[in-house]
Design an enzyme around this catalytic site. Structure first.
Site, short mmCIF file in Angstrom:
data_model
loop_
_atom_site.label_atom_id
_atom_site.label_comp_id
_atom_site.label_asym_id
_atom_site.label_seq_id
_atom_site.Cartn_x
_atom_site.Cartn_y
_atom_site.Cartn_z
N GLU A 142 -56.14 -31.82 4.02
CA GLU A 142 -57.56 -31.86 3.63
C GLU A 142 -58.07 -33.28 3.35
O GLU A 142 -58.40 -33.63 2.21
CB GLU A 142 -57.80 -30.95 2.42
CG GLU A 142 -57.60 -29.49 2.75
CD GLU A 142 -58.06 -28.55 1.64
OE1 GLU A 142 -58.12 -28.97 0.48
OE2 GLU A 142 -58.37 -27.38 1.96
N GLU A 312 -55.51 -22.03 5.96
CA GLU A 312 -55.35 -21.44 4.63
C GLU A 312 -56.44 -20.39 4.44
O GLU A 312 -57.62 -20.73 4.46
CB GLU A 312 -55.49 -22.51 3.53
CG GLU A 312 -54.44 -23.59 3.61
CD GLU A 312 -54.56 -24.64 2.50
OE1 GLU A 312 -55.34 -24.43 1.55
OE2 GLU A 312 -53.89 -25.68 2.61
N GLU A 360 -51.84 -24.82 -10.09
CA GLU A 360 -52.42 -23.64 -9.42
C GLU A 360 -51.79 -22.33 -9.88
O GLU A 360 -51.68 -21.37 -9.12
CB GLU A 360 -52.34 -23.83 -7.89
CG GLU A 360 -53.23 -24.99 -7.45
CD GLU A 360 -53.22 -25.26 -5.96
OE1 GLU A 360 -52.36 -24.71 -5.24
OE2 GLU A 360 -54.08 -26.06 -5.51
N HIS A 363 -53.64 -19.14 -9.13
CA HIS A 363 -54.03 -18.93 -7.72
C HIS A 363 -53.15 -17.84 -7.12
O HIS A 363 -51.92 -17.98 -7.08
CB HIS A 363 -53.85 -20.24 -6.95
CG HIS A 363 -54.52 -20.24 -5.62
ND1 HIS A 363 -54.18 -19.38 -4.60
CD2 HIS A 363 -55.52 -21.02 -5.14
CE1 HIS A 363 -54.94 -19.64 -3.55
NE2 HIS A 363 -55.76 -20.61 -3.85
C1 GAL Z 1 -56.72 -26.10 -0.69
C2 GAL Z 1 -55.47 -26.95 -0.56
C3 GAL Z 1 -54.21 -26.19 -0.99
C4 GAL Z 1 -54.46 -25.48 -2.29
C5 GAL Z 1 -55.63 -24.56 -2.12
C6 GAL Z 1 -55.93 -23.75 -3.34
O1 GAL Z 1 -57.84 -26.88 -0.81
O2 GAL Z 1 -55.28 -27.40 0.75
O3 GAL Z 1 -53.16 -27.10 -1.15
O4 GAL Z 1 -54.70 -26.40 -3.29
O5 GAL Z 1 -56.77 -25.32 -1.83
O6 GAL Z 1 -57.02 -22.89 -3.13
#
Ligand code: GAL
Length: 650
Positions: A142, A312, A360, A363
């Protein structure tokens, strides 16, 4: 139509790995992305490499029949590297370093970091470039996220000066282009110029526009260096980068020229929560995300590279938004199919197992922190079952295209003239209006081949390059532009002869004045005997073109000259829909209002329908087959947060 997952073997005991791989296969996954944050585990101290664990996990995944996407770990330079070379850290506009302890803590212009990035990528590519299990590469993670697109370090200042010297050759040209005579900003040499930060009041807009270009170019050249190394050691394996959704400070089209696959990270619920959308909008789609968010990004990345994918996909609540609602049951399957319907190569879920530690923790993953599979895995399995009914999906050119222009987005950010909800708000609004009419939409860039479109929309695109205008003219399409289009040159100045710049001669109109209006001030546009809303921008023009609609004071609102049409204001939803419906009729494009929650996508002979809303819908009302025999997925009774697919068009 492949499914994958993002996996962090370094987070878990090695004794779990084999079972993880087995469970991945059982869930129908075939691709696993690893490694993108693992630099400190690969190289715990300078020059001391611990390859053992990475060798073993790649071998294990390969033996389990899983294909590995290997990420270069440059989004997270380790502590020992930062301590040895603090010049790697990005600096904010006041020159203060951003610190170690999270991620993306590097400056794209740091010469030290460019060398270090090449060094670690070369080590990795040399070791795994020919490994049969590594079938794809991902560069970094990213680019630009967390404000990392900008850095005001001394290396960045020097690189910016060099970039400007290459663009303008002599300082007088730069002074002319930027209009530095204003407020005594004149420069005597390139080495006097700083990045446009921390000024007392707004910095020169042309300076800022070039800074955006420069920052984007730095990300591109950083990426290119990694790609070159990977291609040397791993010929024939595709290289991708996972772009952030909804982030337009990086020119995706430009950077994608170096990639085989443009992939992006889709977090529809988190990003709606963080957006500036009105409360009712956030409430309606709290658990499904804005019905056009994912598709918009799919279509942008589809336009950027021959192949594109979702690297993702949000599989449950995320941790980083202000509020993190769980997706409604069914949404993960729906998002996955929507991506495939738009042509995605693969969809990969983030992440395999929820981490009970660090940033995270909250998450969701496909496994709970203590390992049991989450119910969402059933939806993923269902995607596999659905896929058995679906032939390879074909994509074809849409009838309608929208011009997407990065310098224009930057121009809106720099001088918004009103309260824009993000620099691409006009583009998004037009996209949503098209989708609400059930249309497939393509994005085109200024240098794209535009032949074959029936209708090309220019939603308040200030910078129209010569290339764009020539392509638009030769396309044969009806071209429809809204206020502010062509209002700036590529340097960010008002064009000679005034707006709409290059469109002026063909349209036969000149914008004499632009006013920007608060949301409580509306102007009504009369079409036949009905009034429609407009606001935000309102231009006064002189024209010899045909006037198609007027404001209530009799002044021209919508004009046409041959294939070119122009609206001098920003249309509210009702006006936008009315105009689009008329334009579609006039250009023989079939459309019909499908309502706020339903979205359609045609892929080859199949039509997909996606229900983003809480109410069941009857698809026969939009002309879909009434009997269940015609459906490959679902039926005419479209449950909330569900999808259907059938043969033949709308
Ligand atoms: C994205 C990132 C991942 C993780 C994810 C969490 O922006 O590439 O590594 O952090 O968000 O939602």
């Amino acid at each position: 139509m492949k499914l994958g997952v993002c996996y962090y073997p370094e987070h878990w005991p090695e004794s779990d790995w084999a079972e993880d791989a087995r469970m991945m296969r059982e869930a129908g996954l075939t691709h696993v992305r690893i490694g993108e944050f693992a630099w400190a585990r690969i190289e715990p101290c300078r020059g001391e490499f611990d390859w053992g664990w990475l060798d073993r996990i790649i071998d294990l995944l390969h033996a389990a029949g899983l294909e590995v996407t290997l990420g270069t770990p440059t989004a997270t330079p380790p502590k020992w590297l930062i301590d040895a070379h603090p010049d790697i850290l990005p600096r904010d506009e006041h020159g203060h370093p951003r610190r170690f302890g999270s991620r993306r803590h590097y400056c794209f212009s740091s010469r030290t970091y460019r060398a270090e990035s090449s060094r670690i990528v070369e080590e990795l590519a040399r070791r795994y470039g020919e490994h049969p299990g590594v079938t794809m590469w991902q560069t970094d993670n990213e680019y630009g996220h967390h404000g990392s697109d900008e850095s005001f370090s001394s290396d960045a200042v020097e690189a910016f000066r060099g970039w400007l010297a290459a663009r303008y050759t002599d300082i007088q040209s730069l002074n002319m282009a930027w209009g530095t005579v204003f407020w005594s900003q004149t420069y005597n040499g390139f080495d006097e110029i700083d990045p446009p930060g921390a000024t007392v009041t707004e910095a020169n807009p042309s300076h800022r526009l070039d800074w955006r270009r420069f920052c984007s170019d730095q990300m591109c050249s950083f990426n290119q260096a990694q790609v070159d190394i990977i291609r040397r050691y791993s010929p024939g394996r595709p290289v991708t980068h996972n772009f952030i959704g909804d982030f337009f400070r990086l020119d995706h089209r430009d950077i994608s020229r170096s990639l085989d696959i443009a992939s992006w990270d889709s977090y529809p619920i988190g990003l709606l929560s963080e957006s500036q959308a009105p409360k009712e909008h956030k409430a309606r789609w709290l658990r499904s995300g804005d019905p056009d968010f994912a598709a918009f990004n799919h279509d942008v990345f589809r336009a950027c590279a021959p192949r594109w994918a979702v690297m993702e996909q949000q599989p449950g609540p995320v941790n980083w938004a202000t509020y993190n609602a769980a997706p409604a049951p069914g949404m993960v399957r729906l998002w996955t199919w929507e991506a495939f319907a738009h042509g995605a190569d693969f969809v990969s879920y983030f992440r395999w197992r929820q981490a009970p530690f660090a940033q995270e923790q909250m998450h969701a993953g496909l496994l709970a922190p203590d390992r049991p599979p989450q119910p969402v895995q059933e939806e993923i399995r269902q995607v596999g079952h659905d896929a058995a009914q679906i032939p390879a999906l074909k994509q074809s050119r849409a009838d309608v295209a929208i011009l997407l222009d990065y310098p224009s987005a930057w121009q809106h950010e720099i001088q918004p003239q009103g309260n824009l909800r993000g620099p691409l708000e006009p583009t998004r609004a037009v996209y949503t209006a098209c989708r609400r009419l059930g249309l497939n939409v393509d994005f085109v860039f200024d240098d794209s081949d535009m032949d074959g479109y029936k209708l090309i929309l220019l939603p308040s695109v200030p910078v129209i390059s010569d290339a764009a205008w020539n392509n638009l003219k030769s396309s044969g399409a009806t071209v429809f532009a809204t206020a502010l289009t062509g209002s700036r040159t590529i340097d960010g100045r008002i064009p000679d002869g005034l707006a709409p710049g290059p469109l002026r001669p063909d349209l036969g109109l000149r914008v004499e004045q632009l006013e920007s209006l608060p949301s409580f001030e509306k102007c009504s546009v009369r079409i036949e005997d009905k009034n429609y809303g407009s606001g935000r921008w309102h231009e006064t023009i002189t024209t010899d073109a045909e006037v198609r609609a007027r404001f209530s004071d009799g002044s021209a609102a919508w004009v046409r000259s041959g294939r070119f049409q122009y609206l001098v204001c920003w249309p509210e939803e009702d006006l936008m829909r009315e105009l689009l419906e008329r334009l579609c009729r006039e250009t023989s494009i079939q459309c019909r209002d499908v309502g706020p929650d339903l979205r359609l996508r045609r892929a080859g002979d199949l039509t997909f329908a996606f229900n983003y809303g809480p109410d069941a819908l009857d698809l026969s009302q939009i002309g879909a087959p009434a009997d269940s025999g015609g459906y490959k997925i679902g039926s005419r009774h479209l449950a909330p947060y569900s999808l259907a697919a059938w043969n033949a068009g709308l």
